[in-house]
Design a protein around this motif. Structure first.
Motif, PDB file in Angstrom:
ATOM      1  N   TYR A   1      54.242  10.389  31.618  1.00  0.00           N
ATOM      2  CA  TYR A   1      53.537   9.749  30.512  1.00  0.00           C
ATOM      3  C   TYR A   1      52.431  10.673  30.018  1.00  0.00           C
ATOM      4  N   LEU A   2      51.720  10.243  28.988  1.00  0.00           N
ATOM      5  CA  LEU A   2      50.533  10.966  28.553  1.00  0.00           C
ATOM      6  C   LEU A   2      49.468  10.891  29.643  1.00  0.00           C
ATOM      7  N   THR A   3      48.508  11.811  29.583  1.00  0.00           N
ATOM      8  CA  THR A   3      47.418  11.819  30.547  1.00  0.00           C
ATOM      9  C   THR A   3      46.315  10.886  30.069  1.00  0.00           C
ATOM     10  N   PHE A   4      46.062   9.824  30.840  1.00  0.00           N
ATOM     11  CA  PHE A   4      45.061   8.830  30.473  1.00  0.00           C
ATOM     12  C   PHE A   4      43.834   8.952  31.378  1.00  0.00           C
ATOM     13  N   THR A   5      42.673   8.528  30.839  1.00  0.00           N
ATOM     14  CA  THR A   5      41.452   8.423  31.629  1.00  0.00           C
ATOM     15  C   THR A   5      41.222   6.957  31.977  1.00  0.00           C
ATOM     16  N   ARG A   6      40.998   6.685  33.272  1.00  0.00           N
ATOM     17  CA  ARG A   6      40.696   5.314  33.706  1.00  0.00           C
ATOM     18  C   ARG A   6      39.332   5.294  34.384  1.00  0.00           C
ATOM     19  N   LEU A   7      38.484   4.336  33.991  1.00  0.00           N
ATOM     20  CA  LEU A   7      37.162   4.157  34.577  1.00  0.00           C
ATOM     21  C   LEU A   7      37.125   2.858  35.387  1.00  0.00           C
ATOM     22  N   THR A   8      36.281   2.824  36.409  1.00  0.00           N
ATOM     23  CA  THR A   8      36.086   1.632  37.226  1.00  0.00           C
ATOM     24  C   THR A   8      34.626   1.202  37.142  1.00  0.00           C
ATOM     25  N   TYR A   9      34.405  -0.108  36.949  1.00  0.00           N
ATOM     26  CA  TYR A   9      33.041  -0.636  36.780  1.00  0.00           C
ATOM     27  C   TYR A   9      32.495  -1.149  38.103  1.00  0.00           C
ATOM     28  N   ASN A  10      31.257  -0.730  38.429  1.00  0.00           N
ATOM     29  CA  ASN A  10      30.570  -1.146  39.637  1.00  0.00           C
ATOM     30  C   ASN A  10      29.514  -2.182  39.266  1.00  0.00           C
ATOM     31  N   LEU A  11      29.699  -3.430  39.737  1.00  0.00           N
ATOM     32  CA  LEU A  11      28.765  -4.504  39.393  1.00  0.00           C
ATOM     33  C   LEU A  11      27.397  -4.266  40.004  1.00  0.00           C
ATOM     34  N   ASP A  12      27.330  -3.657  41.197  1.00  0.00           N
ATOM     35  CA  ASP A  12      26.050  -3.441  41.866  1.00  0.00           C
ATOM     36  C   ASP A  12      25.173  -2.459  41.100  1.00  0.00           C
ATOM     37  N   THR A  13      25.789  -1.421  40.545  1.00  0.00           N
ATOM     38  CA  THR A  13      25.018  -0.432  39.783  1.00  0.00           C
ATOM     39  C   THR A  13      25.056  -0.710  38.292  1.00  0.00           C
ATOM     40  N   THR A  14      25.808  -1.748  37.908  1.00  0.00           N
ATOM     41  CA  THR A  14      26.004  -2.121  36.487  1.00  0.00           C
ATOM     42  C   THR A  14      26.348  -0.903  35.643  1.00  0.00           C
ATOM     43  N   SER A  15      27.303  -0.127  36.118  1.00  0.00           N
ATOM     44  CA  SER A  15      27.675   1.084  35.393  1.00  0.00           C
ATOM     45  C   SER A  15      29.151   1.381  35.600  1.00  0.00           C
ATOM     46  N   TRP A  16      29.723   2.112  34.648  1.00  0.00           N
ATOM     47  CA  TRP A  16      31.092   2.607  34.779  1.00  0.00           C
ATOM     48  C   TRP A  16      31.032   3.873  35.608  1.00  0.00           C
ATOM     49  N   GLY A  17      31.672   3.844  36.757  1.00  0.00           N
ATOM     50  CA  GLY A  17      31.562   4.969  37.679  1.00  0.00           C
ATOM     51  C   GLY A  17      32.803   5.796  37.786  1.00  0.00           C
ATOM     52  N   THR A  18      33.628   5.515  38.806  1.00  0.00           N
ATOM     53  CA  THR A  18      34.754   6.375  39.145  1.00  0.00           C
ATOM     54  C   THR A  18      35.669   6.617  37.958  1.00  0.00           C
ATOM     55  N   SER A  19      35.973   7.891  37.720  1.00  0.00           N
ATOM     56  CA  SER A  19      36.890   8.277  36.647  1.00  0.00           C
ATOM     57  C   SER A  19      38.095   8.977  37.263  1.00  0.00           C
ATOM     58  N   THR A  20      39.288   8.628  36.792  1.00  0.00           N
ATOM     59  CA  THR A  20      40.504   9.264  37.304  1.00  0.00           C
ATOM     60  C   THR A  20      41.505   9.401  36.176  1.00  0.00           C
ATOM     61  N   THR A  21      42.400  10.378  36.307  1.00  0.00           N
ATOM     62  CA  THR A  21      43.446  10.575  35.300  1.00  0.00           C
ATOM     63  C   THR A  21      44.824  10.322  35.894  1.00  0.00           C
ATOM     64  N   ASN A  22      44.873   9.666  37.058  1.00  0.00           N
ATOM     65  CA  ASN A  22      46.177   9.287  37.603  1.00  0.00           C
ATOM     66  C   ASN A  22      46.176   7.789  37.908  1.00  0.00           C
ATOM     67  N   ALA A  23      47.319   7.275  38.340  1.00  0.00           N
ATOM     68  CA  ALA A  23      47.445   5.849  38.650  1.00  0.00           C
ATOM     69  C   ALA A  23      47.000   4.980  37.483  1.00  0.00           C
ATOM     70  N   THR A  24      47.562   5.267  36.301  1.00  0.00           N
ATOM     71  CA  THR A  24      47.253   4.464  35.121  1.00  0.00           C
ATOM     72  C   THR A  24      48.050   3.166  35.146  1.00  0.00           C
ATOM     73  N   PRO A  25      47.390   2.016  34.920  1.00  0.00           N
ATOM     74  CA  PRO A  25      48.141   0.755  34.874  1.00  0.00           C
ATOM     75  C   PRO A  25      49.200   0.774  33.769  1.00  0.00           C
ATOM     76  N   PHE A  26      50.340   0.125  34.045  1.00  0.00           N
ATOM     77  CA  PHE A  26      51.336  -0.061  32.998  1.00  0.00           C
ATOM     78  C   PHE A  26      50.763  -0.998  31.941  1.00  0.00           C
ATOM     79  N   PHE A  27      50.878  -0.637  30.662  1.00  0.00           N
ATOM     80  CA  PHE A  27      50.461  -1.528  29.577  1.00  0.00           C
ATOM     81  C   PHE A  27      51.270  -1.175  28.332  1.00  0.00           C
ATOM     82  N   TRP A  28      51.794  -2.185  27.657  1.00  0.00           N
ATOM     83  CA  TRP A  28      52.569  -1.942  26.445  1.00  0.00           C
ATOM     84  C   TRP A  28      52.647  -3.217  25.614  1.00  0.00           C
ATOM     85  N   PHE A  29      52.670  -3.042  24.296  1.00  0.00           N
ATOM     86  CA  PHE A  29      52.828  -4.162  23.377  1.00  0.00           C
ATOM     87  C   PHE A  29      54.320  -4.410  23.165  1.00  0.00           C
ATOM     88  N   ASN A  30      54.729  -5.669  23.251  1.00  0.00           N
ATOM     89  CA  ASN A  30      56.148  -5.959  23.032  1.00  0.00           C
ATOM     90  C   ASN A  30      56.410  -6.606  21.684  1.00  0.00           C
TER      91      ASN A  30
END
Length: 695
Positions: A445-474
């Motif tokens: 697939y294309l290379t996507f950026t995924r961010l993870t939100y940390n509630l304790d720090t109230t910030s978007w932290g971990t960034s990764t370009t693998n393990a992208t969730p499947f998502f598509w409009f039908n």
């Protein structure tokens, strides 16, 4: 001596009133020293002084009385306020450096001698604030200079210490106010006055009103003065009778005012080359948006800006809500098309514990970007209907396709960054949700950026370009559009979707031209007349085809894909070959089902089977043909020992002439990712088979 160059701030040099006595004697010596006293110096709020300040020590217990000034640096006072370290004694009395000692000013002091600071804080702050322009001087004028006639310049600090650049001055030789943009070239302000408003250039020596400087040539422009004597304006209009709309229509070739006779005025008349009127993008050259950096002459493929799941693909779990550090996930998307119409999004999700999800509502939205992270603001129509906890508890732990519904289509503009945000309302370390990611298939697939939100720090932290969730409009095929990526013969998604070569280097999320028919690859060394294939090196091509024959492999790791032939002068004729993969299976003694992931939907399959038992010299062959409605299986066989040959269309590949041992093969589930194949051996023979997928 080094002098001060900047007026100290209030935190750097404190003014206050304080008096105490020494609790330890001081010898007559200079240098940084520790001083101990009887009471803490306090500011106007009753807090111990932390900024730097000057104090006076007086030997009240000796004759004659002597006074010595000392500098107490910022942050030097101890936490209890009863001492300070690094103090500079015997301050120099000349110049403007208030932090340098002079041995001529040092004396000896005894325990009990007085140390004090008695400068009213308000006086110092009034002086400092006036010079810094924070308050008014109290007078009608602010005077700069030496009280004598001379040029006075206002300067600014530069990046180089001690180097200043003037930008405003009074020039005593011309008696004019001047300004400068570079500190060296000075311009008088009198080029713009109440009576002479305008000069055309620096060489213009005669300022005048705009109405005399802007000339009407009575042909192409018409100048009209409006509101004479009031709020005057100059109205400038074209002298042509055609309106702006009519001119635009003429240039677009849709106006009746542009006739064949007009265009025939080219030098060649009716047979003239119309190329003189426009430019070409190029033969077989089109512009596409890239999702990653692409070098010039890279072989490129066109992939969908969605991560669609197919039945042959495996699901991998991505937890959400199992801890505060994973309360939200966000996927960066940059559509290549504008104004989508889809309202139904598909994702793969499951419970971690059957019927026990405890995360509250599941909310999915499409948000705008803010400095490389979701802004928290959804686009118009970008907030989907929430998925309640009760609905989540019906999902079970089996991964399945879940439907997310938007009340109206999320509005997105091509080339603009957005974020698909998946979030839950609570945290539960046991009863959380899993989102399916394509971790085993990222490269297809294309290379996507995924961010993870940390509630304790109230910030978007971990960034990764693998393990992208499947998502598509039908609701609309490839609703977000398509984008470029480098080709790679290791990954079928980036192999079979080859479209051509990048004409220039293309930055990620930028548009660039791609040659899709005939390319001039001057940056590559090619052998004329030789067929070329995609390489297992991203973006490269090769004369040596990668392997495409595999043994008991359900997802091949390299593919042979011919893309064209080199011609003279670095020219390349794009001419793609057939998609073809061959996989051998051995020792099939029971029903065996394989999920073959080849990343294309074959037009037909060719299956060859052989037996290994006594009287089992059969060779059988079947074909799976694709038509508009279904797949059909046809078989032929030959058994030399039994001396028979025949034809069968019962989906069976015979391995014995007596028909007691039979190899049944059934194909199903054909998708763009691959297909499912089930082998069933009836009897005691061991069967070997080869599947050849052709597209």
């Amino acid at each position: 001596m080094v002098n001060a160059t900047v007026l100290p701030t209030y935190s750097q040099a404190k003014f206050f009133k304080w008096s105490a006595t020494l609790t330890a004697p001081l010898a007559a010596s200079t240098g940084a020293q520790a001083i101990y006293w009887s009471s803490a110096p306090l500011d106007e709020n009753g807090a111990i002084i932390t900024g730097g300040f000057m104090a006076t020590i007086r030997n009240t217990r000796s004759t004659p009385n002597r006074s010595e000034m000392v500098w107490i640096p910022a942050s030097a006072v101890a936490a209890d306020g009863l001492s300070a370290t690094g103090c500079i004694r015997a301050l120099n009395l000349s110049g403007i450096d208030y932090t340098t000692a002079d041995s001529n000013n040092v004396y000896e002091f005894k325990t009990g001698d007085e140390i004090f600071c008695s400068i009213t804080p308000q006086v110092g702050e009034l002086l400092r604030s006036t010079l810094q322009g924070l308050i008014a001087t109290g007078g009608a004028n602010f005077i700069i200079g030496t009280d004598a006639d001379g040029t006075v310049t206002v300067k600014r600090c530069t990046a180089v210490a001690g180097v200043y650049q003037g930008f405003l001055r009074w020039n005593t030789s011309t008696d004019k106010v001047e300004y400068s943009n570079d500190g060296s070239t000075w311009n008088s302000f009198d080029a713009v006055t109440a009576s002479t408003l305008l000069t055309i250039s620096s060489g213009d020596t005669t300022p005048a009103h705009a109405e005399s400087k802007i000339v009407d040539d009575n042909d192409t422009i018409v100048i009209t003065k409006l509101n004479a004597g009031g709020n005057e304006q100059l109205q400038i209009a074209t002298g042509y009778s055609a309106s702006k709309t009519e001119v635009d229509q003429a240039l677009d070739g849709i106006s009746a005012n542009v006739t064949a006779t007009n265009l025939n005025t080219l030098a060649g008349g009716v047979v003239s080359n119309a190329d003189a009127l426009h430019t070409h993008l190029g033969l077989g050259v089109y512009s596409f948006m890239a999702y990653e950096a692409i070098s010039q002459y890279d072989a490129v493929c066109l992939l969908p800006i969605e991560v669609e799941h197919f039945s042959q693909l495996t699901d991998a779990n991505l937890a959400i809500g199992d801890s505060n550090t994973r309360r939200k996930h966000a996927i960066k998307i940059v559509p290549s098309v504008t104004n989508s119409t889809g309202t139904t999004l598909q994702m793969r999700m499951a419970e971690a514990v059957n019927g026990a999800t405890a995360l509250g509502n599941l909310t999915i939205s499409i948000q705008t970007d803010n400095a490389g992270a979701p802004s928290g603001t959804a686009v118009t129509g970008g907030t989907a209907n929430v998925i309640s906890q009760a609905t989540q508890r019906t999902w079970t732990t089996a991964m399945g396709t879940r439907t997310i519904t938007f009340a109206s289509p999320p509005q997105m503009t091509a080339g603009v960054t957005y974020w698909l945000v998946i979030e839950v309302a609570a945290t539960d370390g046991t009863n959380y949700l899993n989102i399916s990611v394509n971790s085993a298939h990222d490269e297809n697939y294309l290379t996507f950026t995924r961010l993870t939100y940390n509630l304790d720090t109230t910030s978007w932290g971990t960034s990764t370009t693998n393990a992208t969730p499947f998502f598509w409009f039908n609701t609309e095929l490839k609703l977000l559009g398509m984008a470029l990526a480098q080709c790679d013969a290791n990954w079928g998604g980036r192999t079979w979707n080859f479209i051509g070569f990048a004409n220039t280097a293309i930055a990620a999320f930028s548009s660039g031209a791609v040659a899709t028919d005939y390319a001039q690859l001057t940056g590559l060394t090619l052998t004329s007349g030789i067929d070329y294939f995609l390489s297992t090196t991203a973006g490269a091509i090769t004369k040596t085809a990668p392997a495409s024959i595999y043994f008991e492999t359900t997802e091949p790791t390299a593919f042979t894909y011919k893309i064209g032939r080199a011609l003279p002068s670095s020219a390349f004729k794009i001419n793609t070959g057939q998609k073809r993969v061959m996989i051998a299976e051995e020792d099939l003694q029971a029903t065996t089902t394989r999920q073959y992931v080849l990343w294309f939907k074959p037009e037909f399959l060719r299956v060859t089977g052989t037996g290994t038992g006594s009287n089992d010299s059969a060779i059988s062959q079947g074909f799976v043909l694709a038509d508009a409605s279904d797949y059909d299986v046809y078989m032929s066989y030959v058994n030399s020992a039994a001396g028979n040959a025949g034809y069968d269309n019962t989906t069976s590949l015979y391995t014995r002439g007596d028909n007691t041992d039979k190899f049944t093969a059934a194909a199903s589930g054909f998708t763009d990712a691959g297909f499912t194949y089930t082998f069933t051996e009836t009897g005691t023979a061991i069967v070997h088979a080869t599947i050849e997928a052709i597209g």
